[in-house]
Design a protein around this motif. Structure first.
Motif, PDB file in Angstrom:
ATOM      1  N   ASP A  48     -13.747  54.486 115.424  1.00  0.00           N
ATOM      2  CA  ASP A  48     -13.145  53.242 114.959  1.00  0.00           C
ATOM      3  C   ASP A  48     -11.636  53.316 115.141  1.00  0.00           C
ATOM      4  OD1 ASP A  48     -15.634  52.308 114.121  1.00  0.00           O
ATOM      5  OD2 ASP A  48     -15.444  53.320 112.188  1.00  0.00           O
ATOM      6  N   VAL A  49     -11.092  52.234 115.652  1.00  0.00           N
ATOM      7  CA  VAL A  49      -9.650  52.189 115.882  1.00  0.00           C
ATOM      8  C   VAL A  49      -9.058  51.075 115.023  1.00  0.00           C
ATOM      9  CG1 VAL A  49      -7.874  51.724 117.625  1.00  0.00           C
ATOM     10  CG2 VAL A  49      -9.880  53.097 118.221  1.00  0.00           C
ATOM     11  N   ALA A  50      -7.933  51.384 114.353  1.00  0.00           N
ATOM     12  CA  ALA A  50      -7.232  50.361 113.572  1.00  0.00           C
ATOM     13  C   ALA A  50      -5.917  50.049 114.283  1.00  0.00           C
ATOM     14  CB  ALA A  50      -6.965  50.874 112.159  1.00  0.00           C
ATOM     15  N   THR A  51      -5.526  48.804 114.251  1.00  0.00           N
ATOM     16  CA  THR A  51      -4.313  48.403 114.985  1.00  0.00           C
ATOM     17  C   THR A  51      -3.571  47.291 114.250  1.00  0.00           C
ATOM     18  OG1 THR A  51      -3.510  47.534 117.101  1.00  0.00           O
ATOM     19  CG2 THR A  51      -5.624  46.716 116.373  1.00  0.00           C
ATOM     20  N   ASN A  52      -2.280  47.171 114.557  1.00  0.00           N
ATOM     21  CA  ASN A  52      -1.536  46.036 113.984  1.00  0.00           C
ATOM     22  C   ASN A  52      -1.653  44.793 114.874  1.00  0.00           C
ATOM     23  OD1 ASN A  52      -0.033  47.151 116.025  1.00  0.00           O
ATOM     24  ND2 ASN A  52       1.945  46.988 114.967  1.00  0.00           N
ATOM     25  N   ALA A  53      -2.309  44.927 116.022  1.00  0.00           N
ATOM     26  CA  ALA A  53      -2.541  43.734 116.860  1.00  0.00           C
ATOM     27  C   ALA A  53      -3.596  42.854 116.199  1.00  0.00           C
ATOM     28  CB  ALA A  53      -3.023  44.169 118.241  1.00  0.00           C
ATOM     29  N   THR A  54      -3.440  41.556 116.290  1.00  0.00           N
ATOM     30  CA  THR A  54      -4.466  40.661 115.735  1.00  0.00           C
ATOM     31  C   THR A  54      -5.670  40.662 116.678  1.00  0.00           C
ATOM     32  OG1 THR A  54      -3.685  38.768 116.980  1.00  0.00           O
ATOM     33  CG2 THR A  54      -2.677  39.114 114.803  1.00  0.00           C
ATOM     34  N   PRO A  55      -6.829  40.210 116.202  1.00  0.00           N
ATOM     35  CA  PRO A  55      -8.003  40.194 117.092  1.00  0.00           C
ATOM     36  C   PRO A  55      -7.720  39.443 118.401  1.00  0.00           C
ATOM     37  CG  PRO A  55      -8.680  39.772 114.843  1.00  0.00           C
ATOM     38  CD  PRO A  55      -7.181  39.819 114.827  1.00  0.00           C
ATOM     39  N   THR A  56      -6.984  38.371 118.334  1.00  0.00           N
ATOM     40  CA  THR A  56      -6.682  37.615 119.562  1.00  0.00           C
ATOM     41  C   THR A  56      -5.829  38.461 120.497  1.00  0.00           C
ATOM     42  OG1 THR A  56      -6.532  35.769 118.054  1.00  0.00           O
ATOM     43  CG2 THR A  56      -5.912  35.328 120.340  1.00  0.00           C
ATOM     44  N   GLN A  57      -4.856  39.178 119.915  1.00  0.00           N
ATOM     45  CA  GLN A  57      -4.009  40.035 120.751  1.00  0.00           C
ATOM     46  C   GLN A  57      -4.827  41.170 121.363  1.00  0.00           C
ATOM     47  OE1 GLN A  57      -1.124  40.752 117.635  1.00  0.00           O
ATOM     48  NE2 GLN A  57       0.348  39.346 118.558  1.00  0.00           N
ATOM     49  N   VAL A  58      -5.754  41.701 120.590  1.00  0.00           N
ATOM     50  CA  VAL A  58      -6.608  42.771 121.140  1.00  0.00           C
ATOM     51  C   VAL A  58      -7.427  42.205 122.299  1.00  0.00           C
ATOM     52  CG1 VAL A  58      -8.475  44.397 120.681  1.00  0.00           C
ATOM     53  CG2 VAL A  58      -6.766  43.975 118.907  1.00  0.00           C
ATOM     54  N   GLN A  59      -7.985  41.025 122.086  1.00  0.00           N
ATOM     55  CA  GLN A  59      -8.812  40.417 123.130  1.00  0.00           C
ATOM     56  C   GLN A  59      -8.038  40.247 124.432  1.00  0.00           C
ATOM     57  OE1 GLN A  59     -10.274  37.231 120.549  1.00  0.00           O
ATOM     58  NE2 GLN A  59     -12.347  37.660 121.288  1.00  0.00           N
ATOM     59  N   ARG A  60      -6.739  39.966 124.300  1.00  0.00           N
ATOM     60  CA  ARG A  60      -5.917  39.770 125.506  1.00  0.00           C
ATOM     61  C   ARG A  60      -5.685  41.070 126.259  1.00  0.00           C
ATOM     62  NH1 ARG A  60      -1.691  36.731 122.692  1.00  0.00           N
ATOM     63  NH2 ARG A  60      -2.632  34.705 122.264  1.00  0.00           N
ATOM     64  N   CYS A  61      -5.783  42.214 125.543  1.00  0.00           N
ATOM     65  CA  CYS A  61      -5.485  43.501 126.184  1.00  0.00           C
ATOM     66  C   CYS A  61      -6.632  44.046 127.021  1.00  0.00           C
ATOM     67  CB  CYS A  61      -5.148  44.560 125.140  1.00  0.00           C
ATOM     68  SG  CYS A  61      -3.588  44.283 124.322  1.00  0.00           S
ATOM     69  N   PHE A  62      -7.855  43.558 126.768  1.00  0.00           N
ATOM     70  CA  PHE A  62      -9.009  44.179 127.447  1.00  0.00           C
ATOM     71  C   PHE A  62      -9.855  43.144 128.144  1.00  0.00           C
ATOM     72  CE2 PHE A  62      -7.741  46.790 123.872  1.00  0.00           C
ATOM     73  CZ  PHE A  62      -7.598  48.038 124.468  1.00  0.00           C
ATOM     74  N   ARG A  63     -10.550  43.622 129.159  1.00  0.00           N
ATOM     75  CA  ARG A  63     -11.380  42.695 129.930  1.00  0.00           C
ATOM     76  C   ARG A  63     -12.673  42.352 129.203  1.00  0.00           C
ATOM     77  NH1 ARG A  63     -13.768  43.835 134.759  1.00  0.00           N
ATOM     78  NH2 ARG A  63     -13.368  46.046 134.466  1.00  0.00           N
ATOM     79  N   ARG A  64     -13.322  43.418 128.664  1.00  0.00           N
ATOM     80  CA  ARG A  64     -14.633  43.169 128.048  1.00  0.00           C
ATOM     81  C   ARG A  64     -14.552  43.396 126.545  1.00  0.00           C
ATOM     82  NH1 ARG A  64     -17.923  47.313 130.622  1.00  0.00           N
ATOM     83  NH2 ARG A  64     -19.803  46.367 129.785  1.00  0.00           N
ATOM     84  N   VAL A  65     -14.499  42.297 125.818  1.00  0.00           N
ATOM     85  CA  VAL A  65     -14.368  42.379 124.357  1.00  0.00           C
ATOM     86  C   VAL A  65     -15.391  41.444 123.721  1.00  0.00           C
ATOM     87  CG1 VAL A  65     -12.774  42.149 122.406  1.00  0.00           C
ATOM     88  CG2 VAL A  65     -11.884  42.691 124.672  1.00  0.00           C
TER      89      VAL A  65
END
Ligand code: ATP
Ligand code: MG
Length: 458
Positions: A48-65
């Motif tokens: 499990d990874v925790a981040t300060n990026a919001t879910p939308t920001q995370v989605q923008r970083c990866f192709r398959r989410v």
């Protein structure tokens, strides 16, 4: 316990994912059970990874989410055949129902995210990009001391979520830890809240406890702290329930030993836990010997187990297997058994249940705490005789007979009906008794010479 993490211990996908988030300017922390297990030198799963990026920001970083739990801030990042949960830092939440947070809110700091977690050892985070820990509650000290301590004031944390006390009992077994004294003292006050936890969640924790080396540790905590009284009070009746002279222990201690010795699947371990559940209510003194007897405890126990497993939403397969093992756990094998008796036993228990049953029986015997060499030898002999019967391909059910329902209908002049099944079962009984009868002509002769009223025919 190790106090550093070597990046080589991490799955490459987690490292790649963390670097990607970092290069986009976000923090990435591996957190929770996987870090705890890694530091303990145990196989870790569920990264499990925790981040300060919001879910939308995370989605923008990866192709398959996949937005698996977007309302909780969780998305699942797919990488080849692997997947990782990435959750935005969440803060302490208010729990008005004692089970689930009313609403989720995001925070900027990993420490604030760690503060909402249940136990200090589950509140350690590791940033693989910068090789640093966030451990504001000294979880690593508790890991070293094998202590389970809540993050913050125990009563408050248990008040938020009643499941946490059961998780605590379960971790005592899976991690082989002890509860810190204030943490344990707060269990009692949390019981009312624990009652509101769903039975599915209770079941899941019990099954996880069953995967540990010593599940009895979780059940001893549950007994001591009142959790068992709420979940399965019938087991408490076993405490102090003395047994016959072949046993060194009361039923409870015997059950706990059986549970630990039956080192098998969680389902089999559930059977070990429940195998003697019918003993306390069937106990009586033998008039002849004056010793304790437990007549029929296995079938009373099977009924009790069936009810409880239904209540706690075990799957019907799990329930059927556990109840079957409880019902048949009392194997009264002696070398005097005829081959036909061995076949009847095999038929009654069913070939697929034999191995689990013999494993349970072995644990049950070993858990008596008396010299049991003879009983173990007898079980071993039974195992060998069963193998012999199996390699001889003895008929065990009607499909194994050399004739089928159509043959029976023709021979009896029947147009089909319950008599066909009765006739087949009659023939099976004959074949279990005398395997050489399983030839077409012999079966037909046996059938036509039998009294038709046996099959309900005039
Ligand atoms: P395991 O996976 O071995 O069952 P775990 O600690 O990883 O143990 P999970 O249910 O996978 O447990 O949860 C992951 C993390 O989420 C935990 O380590 C803990 O930090 C947090 N967590 C889980 N359940 C709760 C809870 N009921 N209350 C507070 N924090 C929790
Ligand atoms: Mg986990």
């Amino acid at each position: 316990m190790q106090d550093r993490i070597d990046r080589a211990q991490l799955p490459p996908g987690v490292l790649k994912l963390s670097r990607k988030l970092a290069s986009a300017g976000y923090e990435a922390w591996i957190v929770g059970g996987c870090i705890r297990d890694l530091l303990l030198g145990r196989a870790a799963s569920d990264w499990d990874v925790a981040t300060n990026a919001t879910p939308t920001q995370v989605q923008r970083c990866f192709r398959r989410v996949v937005p698996t739990g977007i309302q909780h801030g969780t998305v699942t990042v797919l990488d080849g055949s692997e997947s990782y949960e990435v959750t935005t830092f969440r803060g302490e939440e208010s729990y008005s129902d004692g089970r689930r947070p009313d609403r989720v809110h995001f925070v900027d700091q990993i420490d604030a995210d760690l503060a909402r977690r249940d136990y200090t050892v589950n509140a350690i985070a590791y940033d693989p990009v910068h090789d640093r820990f966030a451990d504001p509650f000294d979880g690593r000290r508790d890991l070293l001391q094998k202590t389970l301590r809540t993050v913050g004031i125990p009563a408050e944390r248990f008040g938020e979520d009643g499941l946490r006390i059961l998780r605590g009992a379960r971790f005592c077994a899976t991690l082989d830890f002890e509860l810190e004294s204030e943490t344990e003292a707060a269990f009692e006050g949390a019981l009312a809240n624990f009652r509101r936890v769903s039975r599915e969640r209770v079941r899941d924790e019990w099954l996880k406890a069953m995967k540990s080396n010593k599940p009895s540790k979780a059940f001893e905590v549950m007994r001591r702290t009142g959790i068992l009284e709420i979940t399965l009070p019938e087991l408490l009746d076993q405490c102090g329930c003395e047994q016959n002279r072949h046993h060194a222990f009361d039923v409870w201690t015997h059950t706990m030993r059986t549970l630990d010795l039956c080192d098998a699947s969680p389902t089999e371990r559930m059977a070990a836990l429940l195998h003697d559940i019918g003993k306390p209510q069937t106990r009586a003194r033998s008039e002849k010997t004056g010793d304790w007897t437990f007549h029929n405890h296995e079938s009373i126990g099977a009924q009790m187990a069936d009810r409880w497993l239904r209540d706690y939403r075990f799957s019907s397969d799990e329930r059927a297997q556990i109840v079957h093992l409880v019902r048949h756990h009392l194997i009264c094998y002696t070398p005097e058994w005829s081959d036909a008796a061995v076949r009847r036993f095999l038929q009654r228990v069913g070939p697929t249940h034999i191995e689990p049953l013999l494993r349970l029986a072995r644990a049950d015997v070993l858990a008596k705490g008396r010299p049991v060499d003879q009983e173990l030898d007898a079980l071993q002999e039974l195992r060998l005789r069963i193998e012999q019967e199996r390699s001889a391909n003895s008929a065990l059910n009607v499909q194994d007979l050399a004739i089928n329902g159509k043959d029976v209908m023709r021979a009896l002049g029947s147009r089909g009906g319950p008599e066909v099944g009765r006739a087949l079962r009659f023939l099976l009984d004959c074949v279990v008794e005398r395997p050489e009868l399983n030839e077409r002509e012999d079966l037909l002769r046996t059938l036509t010479s039998a009294d038709p009223s046996r099959f309900g025919l005039k």
